[in-house]
Structures are given as C-alpha cells and as structure tokens.
Design a protein around this motif. Sequence first.
Motif, PDB file in Angstrom:
ATOM      1  N   MET A  95     -10.881  26.003 -32.174  1.00  0.00           N
ATOM      2  CA  MET A  95      -9.976  25.500 -31.137  1.00  0.00           C
ATOM      3  C   MET A  95      -8.529  25.500 -31.625  1.00  0.00           C
ATOM      4  SD  MET A  95     -12.275  22.400 -29.532  1.00  0.00           S
ATOM      5  CE  MET A  95     -11.040  21.864 -28.343  1.00  0.00           C
ATOM      6  N   PHE A  96      -8.321  25.187 -32.890  1.00  0.00           N
ATOM      7  CA  PHE A  96      -6.964  25.269 -33.448  1.00  0.00           C
ATOM      8  C   PHE A  96      -6.438  26.704 -33.360  1.00  0.00           C
ATOM      9  CE2 PHE A  96      -7.566  21.163 -35.788  1.00  0.00           C
ATOM     10  CZ  PHE A  96      -6.365  20.574 -35.418  1.00  0.00           C
ATOM     11  N   ASN A  97      -7.279  27.674 -33.748  1.00  0.00           N
ATOM     12  CA  ASN A  97      -6.866  29.071 -33.657  1.00  0.00           C
ATOM     13  C   ASN A  97      -6.626  29.481 -32.212  1.00  0.00           C
ATOM     14  OD1 ASN A  97      -6.909  29.571 -36.415  1.00  0.00           O
ATOM     15  ND2 ASN A  97      -9.045  30.199 -36.416  1.00  0.00           N
ATOM     16  N   LEU A  98      -7.491  29.023 -31.315  1.00  0.00           N
ATOM     17  CA  LEU A  98      -7.341  29.357 -29.903  1.00  0.00           C
ATOM     18  C   LEU A  98      -6.051  28.780 -29.340  1.00  0.00           C
ATOM     19  CD1 LEU A  98      -8.418  30.561 -27.288  1.00  0.00           C
ATOM     20  CD2 LEU A  98      -9.810  28.487 -26.984  1.00  0.00           C
ATOM     21  N   ALA A  99      -5.731  27.552 -29.702  1.00  0.00           N
ATOM     22  CA  ALA A  99      -4.478  26.942 -29.238  1.00  0.00           C
ATOM     23  C   ALA A  99      -3.285  27.764 -29.712  1.00  0.00           C
ATOM     24  CB  ALA A  99      -4.367  25.504 -29.744  1.00  0.00           C
ATOM     25  N   SER A 100      -3.326  28.232 -30.963  1.00  0.00           N
ATOM     26  CA  SER A 100      -2.249  29.078 -31.483  1.00  0.00           C
ATOM     27  C   SER A 100      -2.178  30.398 -30.730  1.00  0.00           C
ATOM     28  CB  SER A 100      -2.454  29.347 -32.976  1.00  0.00           C
ATOM     29  OG  SER A 100      -2.307  28.170 -33.727  1.00  0.00           O
ATOM     30  N   ALA A 101      -3.337  30.961 -30.401  1.00  0.00           N
ATOM     31  CA  ALA A 101      -3.360  32.228 -29.661  1.00  0.00           C
ATOM     32  C   ALA A 101      -2.768  32.043 -28.265  1.00  0.00           C
ATOM     33  CB  ALA A 101      -4.790  32.753 -29.568  1.00  0.00           C
ATOM     34  N   TYR A 102      -3.135  30.943 -27.592  1.00  0.00           N
ATOM     35  CA  TYR A 102      -2.539  30.644 -26.290  1.00  0.00           C
ATOM     36  C   TYR A 102      -1.018  30.519 -26.420  1.00  0.00           C
ATOM     37  CZ  TYR A 102      -7.067  29.424 -24.098  1.00  0.00           C
ATOM     38  OH  TYR A 102      -8.330  29.447 -23.564  1.00  0.00           O
ATOM     39  N   TYR A 103      -0.589  29.813 -27.448  1.00  0.00           N
ATOM     40  CA  TYR A 103       0.850  29.608 -27.657  1.00  0.00           C
ATOM     41  C   TYR A 103       1.564  30.942 -27.849  1.00  0.00           C
ATOM     42  CZ  TYR A 103       5.242  28.244 -29.763  1.00  0.00           C
ATOM     43  OH  TYR A 103       6.586  28.120 -30.028  1.00  0.00           O
ATOM     44  N   GLN A 104       1.017  31.785 -28.714  1.00  0.00           N
ATOM     45  CA  GLN A 104       1.666  33.066 -28.979  1.00  0.00           C
ATOM     46  C   GLN A 104       1.707  33.957 -27.744  1.00  0.00           C
ATOM     47  OE1 GLN A 104       0.198  35.025 -32.502  1.00  0.00           O
ATOM     48  NE2 GLN A 104       0.900  33.395 -33.852  1.00  0.00           N
ATOM     49  N   MET A 105       0.737  33.806 -26.851  1.00  0.00           N
ATOM     50  CA  MET A 105       0.729  34.587 -25.619  1.00  0.00           C
ATOM     51  C   MET A 105       1.611  33.963 -24.536  1.00  0.00           C
ATOM     52  SD  MET A 105      -0.962  37.382 -25.905  1.00  0.00           S
ATOM     53  CE  MET A 105      -1.134  37.789 -24.175  1.00  0.00           C
ATOM     54  N   GLY A 106       2.214  32.804 -24.843  1.00  0.00           N
ATOM     55  CA  GLY A 106       3.091  32.157 -23.883  1.00  0.00           C
ATOM     56  C   GLY A 106       2.365  31.321 -22.847  1.00  0.00           C
ATOM     57  N   ASP A 107       1.078  31.051 -23.062  1.00  0.00           N
ATOM     58  CA  ASP A 107       0.325  30.198 -22.134  1.00  0.00           C
ATOM     59  C   ASP A 107       0.396  28.761 -22.659  1.00  0.00           C
ATOM     60  OD1 ASP A 107      -1.401  29.022 -20.341  1.00  0.00           O
ATOM     61  OD2 ASP A 107      -2.797  30.710 -20.328  1.00  0.00           O
ATOM     62  N   TYR A 108       1.550  28.138 -22.476  1.00  0.00           N
ATOM     63  CA  TYR A 108       1.806  26.827 -23.062  1.00  0.00           C
ATOM     64  C   TYR A 108       0.946  25.710 -22.463  1.00  0.00           C
ATOM     65  CZ  TYR A 108       5.776  29.521 -24.777  1.00  0.00           C
ATOM     66  OH  TYR A 108       6.554  30.482 -25.358  1.00  0.00           O
ATOM     67  N   PRO A 109       0.670  25.711 -21.150  1.00  0.00           N
ATOM     68  CA  PRO A 109      -0.216  24.652 -20.619  1.00  0.00           C
ATOM     69  C   PRO A 109      -1.605  24.678 -21.257  1.00  0.00           C
ATOM     70  CG  PRO A 109       1.016  25.667 -18.830  1.00  0.00           C
ATOM     71  CD  PRO A 109       1.273  26.507 -20.053  1.00  0.00           C
ATOM     72  N   LEU A 110      -2.195  25.869 -21.425  1.00  0.00           N
ATOM     73  CA  LEU A 110      -3.519  25.937 -22.047  1.00  0.00           C
ATOM     74  C   LEU A 110      -3.457  25.554 -23.523  1.00  0.00           C
ATOM     75  CD1 LEU A 110      -5.436  29.030 -20.593  1.00  0.00           C
ATOM     76  CD2 LEU A 110      -6.111  26.625 -20.546  1.00  0.00           C
ATOM     77  N   ALA A 111      -2.385  25.926 -24.196  1.00  0.00           N
ATOM     78  CA  ALA A 111      -2.228  25.526 -25.596  1.00  0.00           C
ATOM     79  C   ALA A 111      -2.175  24.010 -25.699  1.00  0.00           C
ATOM     80  CB  ALA A 111      -0.963  26.144 -26.179  1.00  0.00           C
TER      81      ALA A 111
END
Length: 309
Positions: A95-111
């Motif tokens: 989940m930590f990695n997934l949150a970072s992946a969301y962040y890098q893709m610009g999906d800040y609400p999901l992060a």
Amino acid sequence: MNDRPRASDPPDLAEYQRLLALLDERRFEEAQVRGRVLLESADVGRRVAARTHNLICWTYIEGLKRAAPEAVLHGEEAVSLAAAVGEHTLQVQAMFNLASAYYQMGDYPLARSTYREITTLLAADPELVPFGQVIARQGLAQLDMVAGQAESALAHLEAAVLLCEREEPGTILAELHRRRALVLLELDRPQDAAAALTAVDEYAFSPGPRGLWWRTHLGFTRARVELALGRVIQTRPLAINTLALARELGDMPVVAECTCLLASIEWAEGRKEAPRRARLALTHAIESGRRDVVANIRARVKEILGDHL
C-alpha cells in the motif's frame, strides 16, 4: 517499500530472491522482465505473486523514479493478493508503494486515501511496519505541499519527528529534517530551513545506491536553502555537483531541480543564458512524467521566461 523473504518462507522463493539481488545491483529493468516471466509461471503461488507485483511496482517508483500506469496496476494487484492470503505486513508495504505510484501519476486523491487507510491499519497493529505511521505522515505532508497547504505539511512532518524521538532511526529522521527544510522555504523562512538542515545527519545513509540517491536530494535541498539565503557563490557548486550525480542515476526530477537552480543563478547574475536554461529545466521536468515536478519548476521559472512560458 520492498518486502524481503523470511527464513520460514518456502523454498520456491528462489527466483524471487534472485530478483532482489538484481535490485541491489540497480538492474531494475532486468528485474521487471524477469518478474513478469515469474508471474507467468504456472506454479507461482499467490504469496510469491504478491511479492513480485510489489517488487515491480517498487522498481518503477523508487528504482527508475518513473511515473507509470504499470506501477499502479502492479501495486493494486500486490495489495489485493497480499490481503487475500492474509500477508498483512506485505499488504501495508504494498500500500505504501501503491500510494507513491498514485502520487507519481498525479492521482493525489487516491494517494491520500491510501495513506489514510494505512494509518487506520497501523493504528490497529503498529508492528505491521516499523515507523509506518512516520512514513505515512511524510506522504501526507508531500500531498499537502502539492495542494499548497505548507502549514499542514509542516505539522505532519513535525509530528513525525516526535514519533521518531525515542528510537531515532537515522535514515528516516534525516529525511524528515530535509523535507522540513523544503517546507520552511515554501513558507519563506530560509533561516529556519537552514536550521532544519543542521539537524540532518548526512552520514545516516550507507554509501550504497540508496545513499547515492538520497545525497542528490540532500544536495539540491542545500542548494535551494543557500540560494534563498542569497549565497549564490555557495549555491553554484552544490547545484553543479548534484546535477552530475542525478544524471548518472537517471533521476530526472532532480536533474530538473538542479537545472532550475542554475537558471535562477544565471538570472540573478543577469546572464543571457538564463531563459535557455529555464526552458531546459521545464523540459527535464516534463520528461520526469511528474505533474508535481512540472508545476513546481513552472512556478519557479515563470519570472525568467515571462510571456515565453
């Protein structure tokens, strides 16, 4: 976060362990290829599959520093599989990695929602990931910065520092102080930012690959603080040396950052090269694939490029 096998794990993790060895050698793309081959294997178990999906996600966000939809998809699969087999530590790490992946893709609400879910899971079982609450607060602080909420970001980081005080893990604490310095710069408090950097133990990280990556981030942070204090002479060598290392590591966000710093120096000195360097910084930011990096660089070169931005 990347999960390492335990001694109690079954022997069919041999290929996964070979993937981990590739990460230690920074052979990230080879690890991705071999990881996909492993996932296609008919006899791969769900536990091994969860770890492999998590590893591939990690190679994008931390190894290659590359925003990629594949990182999100591998991360989501890792979380789902880990939860299904009751591997709760792996689930939170993924989940930590997934949150970072969301962040890098610009999906800040999901992060943000992923970090919030992590904090809920860790509140119920703090031992799942050591210092997990600290790392989650660090992630939430970064999201606050993107949202223009620097005061909230600082509050998250200062709370995280307090959580570290008892056992004081050097690497985490060093990174928290570095991030505090950047937030304080955003709040136009360069003297406080400089004080925050005095608390950084630059030897907290080993001289290995992760230590090299961190030193590029410490380098550009020091350069930004020096520039904010008006110390142009000290800023230039920091930016130049950090840029060289970032290019060697292929870390495009830091390449963009250092190029932007050099453009700012040239602009302050009235050099005609400043606009060209500023456009180059923006190009590097776009190449990074990161919306946050592009927004940050664009805001900082706006004065230099004027109507040409």
